[in-house]
Design a protein around this motif. Sequence first.
Motif, PDB file in Angstrom:
ATOM      1  N   THR A  83       0.811  -1.383  -0.056  1.00 38.17           N
ATOM      2  CA  THR A  83      -0.015  -0.035   0.040  1.00 38.17           C
ATOM      3  C   THR A  83       0.918   1.313  -0.146  1.00 38.17           C
ATOM      4  OG1 THR A  83      -1.684  -1.046   1.114  1.00 38.17           O
ATOM      5  CG2 THR A  83      -1.918   1.175   1.245  1.00 38.17           C
ATOM      6  N   ASP A  84       0.482   2.130  -0.932  1.00 35.12           N
ATOM      7  CA  ASP A  84       1.238   3.550  -0.922  1.00 35.12           C
ATOM      8  C   ASP A  84       0.332   4.432   0.019  1.00 35.12           C
ATOM      9  OD1 ASP A  84       2.711   5.735  -1.635  1.00 35.12           O
ATOM     10  OD2 ASP A  84       1.170   6.209  -2.995  1.00 35.12           O
ATOM     11  N   SER A  85       1.214   5.006   1.120  1.00 37.44           N
ATOM     12  CA  SER A  85       0.428   5.669   1.948  1.00 37.44           C
ATOM     13  C   SER A  85      -0.223   7.141   1.724  1.00 37.44           C
ATOM     14  CB  SER A  85       1.226   6.132   3.129  1.00 37.44           C
ATOM     15  OG  SER A  85       2.487   6.987   2.676  1.00 37.44           O
ATOM     16  N   ALA A  86       0.312   7.428   0.463  1.00 40.87           N
ATOM     17  CA  ALA A  86      -0.017   8.700  -0.363  1.00 40.87           C
ATOM     18  C   ALA A  86      -1.508   8.629  -1.271  1.00 40.87           C
ATOM     19  CB  ALA A  86       0.945   9.236  -1.206  1.00 40.87           C
ATOM     20  N   ARG A 108       7.269   5.582  -1.715  1.00 43.40           N
ATOM     21  CA  ARG A 108       6.670   6.461  -0.818  1.00 43.40           C
ATOM     22  C   ARG A 108       5.940   5.646   0.437  1.00 43.40           C
ATOM     23  NH1 ARG A 108       3.123  12.135  -0.714  1.00 43.40           N
ATOM     24  NH2 ARG A 108       3.465  12.556   1.405  1.00 43.40           N
ATOM     25  N   THR A 109       6.372   5.361   1.553  1.00 48.32           N
ATOM     26  CA  THR A 109       5.680   4.559   2.432  1.00 48.32           C
ATOM     27  C   THR A 109       5.603   5.533   3.776  1.00 48.32           C
ATOM     28  OG1 THR A 109       6.775   2.625   1.571  1.00 48.32           O
ATOM     29  CG2 THR A 109       5.873   2.315   3.854  1.00 48.32           C
ATOM     30  N   GLY A 110       4.549   5.779   4.247  1.00 51.62           N
ATOM     31  CA  GLY A 110       4.202   6.858   5.355  1.00 51.62           C
ATOM     32  C   GLY A 110       5.160   8.032   5.352  1.00 51.62           C
ATOM     33  N   ARG A 111       5.954   8.319   5.971  1.00 55.11           N
ATOM     34  CA  ARG A 111       6.707   9.632   5.640  1.00 55.11           C
ATOM     35  C   ARG A 111       7.991   9.436   5.031  1.00 55.11           C
ATOM     36  NH1 ARG A 111       8.243  11.314  11.020  1.00 55.11           N
ATOM     37  NH2 ARG A 111       7.657   9.373  11.823  1.00 55.11           N
ATOM     38  N   LEU A 112       8.256   8.143   4.697  1.00 59.48           N
ATOM     39  CA  LEU A 112       9.481   8.140   3.908  1.00 59.48           C
ATOM     40  C   LEU A 112       9.415   8.177   2.423  1.00 59.48           C
ATOM     41  CD1 LEU A 112      12.323   6.947   3.558  1.00 59.48           C
ATOM     42  CD2 LEU A 112      11.340   4.535   3.611  1.00 59.48           C
ATOM     43  N   LEU A 113      10.079   8.906   1.623  1.00 60.56           N
ATOM     44  CA  LEU A 113      10.092   8.801   0.424  1.00 60.56           C
ATOM     45  C   LEU A 113      11.525   8.308  -0.194  1.00 60.56           C
ATOM     46  CD1 LEU A 113       8.749   9.453  -2.493  1.00 60.56           C
ATOM     47  CD2 LEU A 113       9.905  11.645  -2.464  1.00 60.56           C
ATOM     48  N   VAL A 114      11.808   7.261  -1.098  1.00 57.76           N
ATOM     49  CA  VAL A 114      12.960   6.865  -1.376  1.00 57.76           C
ATOM     50  C   VAL A 114      13.032   7.174  -2.855  1.00 57.76           C
ATOM     51  CG1 VAL A 114      14.661   4.986  -1.583  1.00 57.76           C
ATOM     52  CG2 VAL A 114      13.230   5.002   0.154  1.00 57.76           C
ATOM     53  N   ALA A 115      13.830   7.882  -3.241  1.00 59.51           N
ATOM     54  CA  ALA A 115      14.092   8.408  -4.625  1.00 59.51           C
ATOM     55  C   ALA A 115      15.504   7.888  -5.139  1.00 59.51           C
ATOM     56  CB  ALA A 115      13.873   9.842  -4.564  1.00 59.51           C
ATOM     57  N   ALA A 116      15.193   7.407  -6.512  1.00 59.02           N
ATOM     58  CA  ALA A 116      16.323   7.134  -7.252  1.00 59.02           C
ATOM     59  C   ALA A 116      17.190   8.561  -7.328  1.00 59.02           C
ATOM     60  CB  ALA A 116      15.910   6.603  -8.822  1.00 59.02           C
ATOM     61  N   ASP A 117      18.669   7.922  -7.529  1.00 56.29           N
ATOM     62  CA  ASP A 117      19.838   9.160  -7.592  1.00 56.29           C
ATOM     63  C   ASP A 117      19.547   9.621  -8.924  1.00 56.29           C
ATOM     64  OD1 ASP A 117      21.746  11.139  -7.825  1.00 56.29           O
ATOM     65  OD2 ASP A 117      23.381   9.739  -7.101  1.00 56.29           O
ATOM     66  N   GLU A 118      18.592  10.446  -9.444  1.00 59.76           N
ATOM     67  CA  GLU A 118      18.523  10.755 -11.107  1.00 59.76           C
ATOM     68  C   GLU A 118      19.591  11.588 -11.573  1.00 59.76           C
ATOM     69  OE1 GLU A 118      14.558  12.518 -11.727  1.00 59.76           O
ATOM     70  OE2 GLU A 118      13.642  10.626 -11.550  1.00 59.76           O
ATOM     71  N   PRO A 119      20.124  12.484 -10.665  1.00 58.79           N
ATOM     72  CA  PRO A 119      21.293  13.177 -11.365  1.00 58.79           C
ATOM     73  C   PRO A 119      22.613  12.178 -11.500  1.00 58.79           C
ATOM     74  CG  PRO A 119      20.322  14.487  -9.691  1.00 58.79           C
ATOM     75  CD  PRO A 119      19.723  13.275  -9.341  1.00 58.79           C
ATOM     76  N   ASN A 120      22.584  11.431 -10.816  1.00 56.99           N
ATOM     77  CA  ASN A 120      23.719  10.324 -10.730  1.00 56.99           C
ATOM     78  C   ASN A 120      25.101  11.255 -11.132  1.00 56.99           C
ATOM     79  OD1 ASN A 120      24.953   7.849 -10.762  1.00 56.99           O
ATOM     80  ND2 ASN A 120      24.567   7.412 -13.128  1.00 56.99           N
ATOM     81  N   ARG A 121      25.213  12.373 -10.374  1.00 53.92           N
ATOM     82  CA  ARG A 121      26.188  13.018 -10.519  1.00 53.92           C
ATOM     83  C   ARG A 121      27.132  13.440  -9.026  1.00 53.92           C
ATOM     84  NH1 ARG A 121      22.914  16.343 -13.305  1.00 53.92           N
ATOM     85  NH2 ARG A 121      23.266  18.076 -11.740  1.00 53.92           N
TER      86      ARG A 121
END
Length: 259
Positions: A83-86, A108-121
Motif C-alpha cells: 500500500t502506498d500511504s499517499a 513512498r511509505t508513510g513519511r518516507l520517500l525513497v528516490a532514485a539518484d536521477e542526477p547520478n553526478r
Amino acid sequence: MLTTETAPPWVVLVPLKPLTAAKSRLDRPDRGALALAMALDTARAVLDAGEGVVGLVVVTDDPRARRALTELARDRSEIPAGTDSAGSGSAGGVGGTTGVGGMYGLTRTGRLLVAADEPNRGLNPALAHGAALARRIHPGCAVAAVSADLPALRPAELRRALAAAPPSGRGVLADAVGTGTVLLSAAPGASLCPSFGPGSFEAHLDSGAVDLTALLADTVPGLRRDVDTVADLNTARALGLGPATARALAADPSPRTAA
C-alpha cells in the motif's frame, strides 16, 4: 532559534551510495552491511523524531537499501504491505516504485520517500534533487541534509538541532572532528546549496551558513559522530548503537532511549 509555535515542518534528506561503494575507509569485510545498518538506524531516528519532521527523503540507487528502508518505514507507520500511504496507487510491493504527485521512480511509505539518484553526478546533486522533491511534496517546508552514517543518533538530538536552525537562510553543524558536515539546514525559501566533501564545514560557512556547532556542542554527540573508520565505529558503540548496527556487529544493543 525557532520555537514550537514558529517552527516550519521539516523534511530530512539522507543520501546513500550503492552499498558496494559505501564506506571505503571502514576497514571491515562487512562494510556494505554496516553501511546499510547505519543508514537504517539514521532513518529510524529521523522517523521517531516527532511530528515536526513531516518527511524523510532518502536518495539512493541501491535496491537492497530501498527494500530495507521501505520495510523499516512500513514497520514504523503500520502501513499494510503493498500500500502506498499517499493514496497514489500500488507501491509495487516492498521496494517497488510508484507515482507520487505525478512523479515516477519513487517509493513512498508513510513519511518516507525513497528516490532514485536521477542526477547520478555525486553527493551534492543528489541532495539538491532530494531537496527539490521534498519541497514539491511538502510546499513551505524547511529541509535538513544529514549523513547516512549516524548509528548512535537519538531522535531528541535531531529535534534539538532542528530547533537550533536559523529561521532564515542556512545552518551547518560540524562533525566530531570539526572539518566535515553532519547536518545542513535550509529554512523555507532558502536553497540548500550543499557543498559536502573534504572540508565541507568550512565550505558551508564560506557560502553563508550559520554555524550551529558552538551552540549545540556536546549536546548532540550521536548526531556529530559519523562513522568512516573502525575508530569512529568504536566511538559510536560507546555512545550506544541503534538496533540495526548492533545486529550487524553481532553485539547486544547498548542502552538507548527513544526520547
